[in-house]
Write a protein that holds these residues in place. Structure first.
Motif, PDB file in Angstrom:
ATOM      1  N   HIS A  16       0.862  -1.174   0.000  1.00 54.01           N
ATOM      2  CA  HIS A  16       0.000   0.000   0.000  1.00 54.01           C
ATOM      3  C   HIS A  16       0.904   1.230   0.000  1.00 54.01           C
ATOM      4  N   HIS A  17       0.715   2.086  -0.988  1.00 55.84           N
ATOM      5  CA  HIS A  17       1.477   3.334  -1.067  1.00 55.84           C
ATOM      6  C   HIS A  17       0.567   4.458  -0.590  1.00 55.84           C
ATOM      7  N   ALA A  18       1.111   5.306   0.258  1.00 52.00           N
ATOM      8  CA  ALA A  18       0.308   6.307   0.963  1.00 52.00           C
ATOM      9  C   ALA A  18      -0.326   7.358   0.052  1.00 52.00           C
ATOM     10  N   GLU A  19       0.242   7.580  -1.130  1.00 47.06           N
ATOM     11  CA  GLU A  19      -0.277   8.636  -1.983  1.00 47.06           C
ATOM     12  C   GLU A  19      -0.287   8.189  -3.438  1.00 47.06           C
ATOM     13  N   LEU A  20      -1.332   8.549  -4.144  1.00 51.21           N
ATOM     14  CA  LEU A  20      -1.422   8.322  -5.582  1.00 51.21           C
ATOM     15  C   LEU A  20      -1.081   9.639  -6.263  1.00 51.21           C
ATOM     16  N   PRO A  21       0.119   9.743  -6.857  1.00 45.89           N
ATOM     17  CA  PRO A  21       0.519  11.008  -7.492  1.00 45.89           C
ATOM     18  C   PRO A  21      -0.341  11.333  -8.715  1.00 45.89           C
ATOM     19  N   PHE A  22      -0.628  12.617  -8.870  1.00 47.65           N
ATOM     20  CA  PHE A  22      -1.402  13.102 -10.000  1.00 47.65           C
ATOM     21  C   PHE A  22      -0.554  13.979 -10.921  1.00 47.65           C
ATOM     22  N   ALA A  23       0.771  13.994 -10.725  1.00 50.30           N
ATOM     23  CA  ALA A  23       1.639  14.807 -11.572  1.00 50.30           C
ATOM     24  C   ALA A  23       3.045  14.204 -11.599  1.00 50.30           C
ATOM     25  N   TYR A  24       3.632  14.267 -12.784  1.00 47.34           N
ATOM     26  CA  TYR A  24       5.014  13.843 -12.993  1.00 47.34           C
ATOM     27  C   TYR A  24       5.633  14.835 -13.954  1.00 47.34           C
ATOM     28  N   GLY A  25       6.946  15.008 -13.863  1.00 50.26           N
ATOM     29  CA  GLY A  25       7.599  15.942 -14.761  1.00 50.26           C
ATOM     30  C   GLY A  25       8.986  15.496 -15.169  1.00 50.26           C
ATOM     31  N   ALA A  26       9.402  15.960 -16.325  1.00 54.28           N
ATOM     32  CA  ALA A  26      10.734  15.689 -16.844  1.00 54.28           C
ATOM     33  C   ALA A  26      11.647  16.863 -16.491  1.00 54.28           C
ATOM     34  N   PRO A  27      12.839  16.590 -15.964  1.00 53.43           N
ATOM     35  CA  PRO A  27      13.729  17.682 -15.563  1.00 53.43           C
ATOM     36  C   PRO A  27      14.365  18.425 -16.736  1.00 53.43           C
ATOM     37  N   ALA A  28      14.395  17.798 -17.910  1.00 56.90           N
ATOM     38  CA  ALA A  28      15.037  18.412 -19.076  1.00 56.90           C
ATOM     39  C   ALA A  28      14.414  17.826 -20.348  1.00 56.90           C
ATOM     40  N   PRO A  29      14.579  18.527 -21.474  1.00 57.86           N
ATOM     41  CA  PRO A  29      14.116  17.943 -22.743  1.00 57.86           C
ATOM     42  C   PRO A  29      14.852  16.633 -23.031  1.00 57.86           C
ATOM     43  N   ALA A  30      14.238  15.780 -23.808  1.00 54.14           N
ATOM     44  CA  ALA A  30      14.826  14.478 -24.138  1.00 54.14           C
ATOM     45  C   ALA A  30      16.183  14.629 -24.809  1.00 54.14           C
ATOM     46  N   PHE A  31      16.418  15.749 -25.469  1.00 57.06           N
ATOM     47  CA  PHE A  31      17.645  15.955 -26.236  1.00 57.06           C
ATOM     48  C   PHE A  31      18.776  16.549 -25.405  1.00 57.06           C
ATOM     49  N   TRP A  32      18.547  16.803 -24.130  1.00 58.73           N
ATOM     50  CA  TRP A  32      19.535  17.459 -23.272  1.00 58.73           C
ATOM     51  C   TRP A  32      20.758  16.578 -23.069  1.00 58.73           C
ATOM     52  N   GLN A  33      21.935  17.138 -23.360  1.00 61.45           N
ATOM     53  CA  GLN A  33      23.210  16.462 -23.123  1.00 61.45           C
ATOM     54  C   GLN A  33      24.084  17.249 -22.164  1.00 61.45           C
ATOM     55  N   GLY A  34      23.784  18.533 -21.975  1.00 63.22           N
ATOM     56  CA  GLY A  34      24.569  19.357 -21.068  1.00 63.22           C
ATOM     57  C   GLY A  34      25.923  19.748 -21.630  1.00 63.22           C
ATOM     58  N   GLY A  35      25.974  20.068 -22.914  1.00 62.89           N
ATOM     59  CA  GLY A  35      27.232  20.461 -23.551  1.00 62.89           C
ATOM     60  C   GLY A  35      27.614  21.898 -23.247  1.00 62.89           C
ATOM     61  N   ASP A  36      28.816  22.269 -23.679  1.00 63.84           N
ATOM     62  CA  ASP A  36      29.300  23.634 -23.506  1.00 63.84           C
ATOM     63  C   ASP A  36      28.347  24.624 -24.161  1.00 63.84           C
ATOM     64  N   GLY A  37      27.990  25.643 -23.433  1.00 63.30           N
ATOM     65  CA  GLY A  37      27.110  26.675 -23.951  1.00 63.30           C
ATOM     66  C   GLY A  37      25.631  26.344 -23.858  1.00 63.30           C
ATOM     67  N   ASP A  38      25.296  25.089 -23.520  1.00 64.25           N
ATOM     68  CA  ASP A  38      23.890  24.732 -23.351  1.00 64.25           C
ATOM     69  C   ASP A  38      23.378  25.332 -22.047  1.00 64.25           C
ATOM     70  N   VAL A  39      22.109  25.701 -22.038  1.00 63.16           N
ATOM     71  CA  VAL A  39      21.509  26.332 -20.859  1.00 63.16           C
ATOM     72  C   VAL A  39      20.246  25.566 -20.486  1.00 63.16           C
ATOM     73  N   LEU A  40      20.181  25.132 -19.233  1.00 59.79           N
ATOM     74  CA  LEU A  40      18.977  24.483 -18.711  1.00 59.79           C
ATOM     75  C   LEU A  40      18.552  25.233 -17.462  1.00 59.79           C
ATOM     76  N   GLU A  41      17.422  25.921 -17.574  1.00 57.33           N
ATOM     77  CA  GLU A  41      16.820  26.622 -16.439  1.00 57.33           C
ATOM     78  C   GLU A  41      15.548  25.891 -16.067  1.00 57.33           C
ATOM     79  N   GLU A  42      14.873  26.350 -15.043  1.00 58.18           N
ATOM     80  CA  GLU A  42      13.665  25.669 -14.584  1.00 58.18           C
ATOM     81  C   GLU A  42      12.555  25.668 -15.634  1.00 58.18           C
ATOM     82  N   GLU A  43      12.451  26.745 -16.415  1.00 61.05           N
ATOM     83  CA  GLU A  43      11.348  26.885 -17.377  1.00 61.05           C
ATOM     84  C   GLU A  43      11.801  26.986 -18.829  1.00 61.05           C
ATOM     85  N   ARG A  44      13.104  27.172 -19.047  1.00 61.88           N
ATOM     86  CA  ARG A  44      13.623  27.399 -20.401  1.00 61.88           C
ATOM     87  C   ARG A  44      14.905  26.615 -20.605  1.00 61.88           C
TER      88      ARG A  44
END
Length: 163
Positions: free
Chosen positions: A14-42
């Motif tokens: 039994h799990h105490a909570e049924l989540p109603f939201a999930y999120g991805a921390p970055a776009p699928a294409f994110w590699q984190g290369g030089d000059g790449d920018v990952l902010e919370e919304e952009r």
């Protein structure tokens, strides 16, 4: 108080909570290369791929709350900078939607969700944009239009808890 949890059909616990939201921390294409920018919304990749974060809302037919996928959408450079220029503008919700491509691979969908056509609807400052999928026969688009049930919400929780 009513229990908002569920008994998992995978592990029997039994799990105490049924989540109603999930999120991805970055776009699928994110590699984190030089000059790449990952902010919370952009996000900018390689100085030529632009992403905004948004929400795909699925109505839950037998619950009071909606289910949400937190996703990334690839938008044109022009729309990215227009959204950025209007970021704190209280009237930004009146903007026409920005066309984009879904840039998050959501689990449990066949075919996959990457590169589905979308419209990104800006909301007032402080609210994440809403993502409207092109009305196709893709299972995610069908769920967005027709809604899901608590059984489906639990199936998603189990899939993510027990991949």
């Amino acid at each position: 108080m009513a229990d908002s949890g569920y008994t998992c059909t995978c592990c029997g616990e039994h799990h105490a909570e049924l989540p109603f939201a999930y999120g991805a921390p970055a776009p699928a294409f994110w590699q984190g290369g030089d000059g790449d920018v990952l902010e919370e919304e952009r996000c900018v990749i390689g100085g030529q791929h632009y992403f905004l974060r948004g929400r795909i809302v699925l109505p839950v037919l037998d619950a009071d709350d909606d289910f949400e996928w937190g996703v990334w959408v690839s938008v044109s450079k022009e729309n990215f900078f227009r959204a950025e220029d209007r970021w704190d503008d209280p009237d930004r919700a009146a903007e026409p939607p920005y066309f984009g491509w879904l840039s998050t691979e959501l689990p449990g969908y066949e075919p996959g969700t990457l590169n589905l056509k979308t419209n990104l609807h800006t909301r007032p400052p402080g609210e994440r944009p809403l993502v409207e999928l092109e009305p196709t026969g893709h299972p995610l688009a069908v769920e967005q239009r027709g809604g899901i049930t608590l059984v489906r919400v639990q199936a998603v929780a189990e899939l993510l808890r027990h991949p």
